[in-house]
Design an enzyme around this catalytic site. Structure first.
Site, short mmCIF file in Angstrom:
data_model
loop_
_atom_site.label_atom_id
_atom_site.label_comp_id
_atom_site.label_asym_id
_atom_site.label_seq_id
_atom_site.Cartn_x
_atom_site.Cartn_y
_atom_site.Cartn_z
CB ILE A 34 -0.74 -0.28 1.47
CG1 ILE A 34 -2.15 0.79 0.99
CG2 ILE A 34 -0.04 -0.05 2.18
CD1 ILE A 34 -3.43 0.98 1.82
CB VAL A 100 2.24 -6.40 9.15
CG1 VAL A 100 1.36 -7.69 9.27
CG2 VAL A 100 2.38 -4.78 8.47
CG HIS A 104 5.64 -9.65 5.72
ND1 HIS A 104 5.51 -9.75 6.99
CD2 HIS A 104 6.45 -8.65 5.59
CE1 HIS A 104 6.44 -8.53 7.50
NE2 HIS A 104 6.44 -7.58 6.60
CG MET A 105 10.35 -12.17 0.20
SD MET A 105 11.28 -13.94 -0.50
CE MET A 105 12.03 -14.16 1.02
P1 AMP Z 1 7.28 -4.45 6.90
O1 AMP Z 1 7.46 -3.27 7.77
O2 AMP Z 1 8.37 -5.41 6.98
O3 AMP Z 1 6.01 -5.76 8.40
O4 AMP Z 1 6.20 -4.62 5.97
C1 AMP Z 1 4.59 -4.42 6.10
C2 AMP Z 1 4.18 -3.94 5.08
O5 AMP Z 1 3.07 -3.97 4.80
C3 AMP Z 1 4.90 -2.37 4.22
O6 AMP Z 1 5.80 -1.90 3.77
C4 AMP Z 1 3.38 -1.84 4.58
O7 AMP Z 1 3.10 -0.73 3.66
C5 AMP Z 1 2.34 -2.61 4.21
N1 AMP Z 1 0.92 -2.47 4.48
C6 AMP Z 1 -0.04 -2.38 5.47
N2 AMP Z 1 -1.52 -2.43 5.50
C7 AMP Z 1 -1.23 -2.65 4.25
C8 AMP Z 1 -1.94 -2.54 3.37
N3 AMP Z 1 -4.30 -2.84 3.60
N4 AMP Z 1 -1.89 -2.97 2.07
C9 AMP Z 1 -1.08 -3.50 1.60
N5 AMP Z 1 1.04 -3.45 2.18
C10 AMP Z 1 0.01 -2.98 3.39
#
Ligand code: AMP
Length: 117
Positions: A34, A100, A104-105
């Site tokens: 996002i 989050v 995840h990758m």
């Molecule tokens: P991290 O910082 O490695 O935990 O990555 C989490 C990622 O999730 C970040 O790059 C956010 O921009 C992305 N993110 C958070 N909410 C959403 C959403 N609703 N849809 C798509 N990506 C998201």
């Protein structure tokens, strides 16, 4: 850390919030980030309740983590990134920039990404 079923990726998996999905199968879902950091920025997440971060992995996780990497490389190729290259990232914890708590990758590509740092 116990898994939080209210985290944003869990909600995406339950279709409680929308996502721009580019790939899914029985093990993973991939969708556009996002807040992209590159022209192509995709997040690949395991279905279910995986470890919250790479810090919680152990040897028993190696097969599905390996498949996660293979899936990510295939998705990158499908997105046209294979020729010029791309970056795969697993963030871990606060200093790793993880926001989050659902392992995840990231797939980043579409421009020269430069050195890490
Ligand atoms: P991290 O910082 O490695 O935990 O990555 C989490 C990622 O999730 C970040 O790059 C956010 O921009 C992305 N993110 C958070 N909410 C959403 C959403 N609703 N849809 C798509 N990506 C998201």
């Amino acid at each position: 850390m116990p898994y939080d079923p209210g985290n944003v990726f869990a909600r995406i998996l339950r279709d409680e919030i929308p996502s721009d999905r580019v790939y899914e199968d029985d093990e993973v879902v991939a969708f556009r980030d996002i807040a992209p950091h590159a022209p192509t920025h995709i997040v690949v997440i395991p279905r279910g309740e995986p470890p919250t971060s790479p810090a919680e992995l152990d040897d028993a996780d190696a097969p599905w983590v390996g498949r996660l990497v293979v899936r990510a490389s295939r998705i990158a190729a499908e997105q046209g990134l294979a020729h010029d290259g791309y970056r795969l990232i697993l963030n871990c914890g606060a200093h790793g920039g993880q926001t989050v708590p659902h392992l995840h990758m990231h797939i980043l590509g579409g421009r020269p990404l430069g050195p890490l740092g």
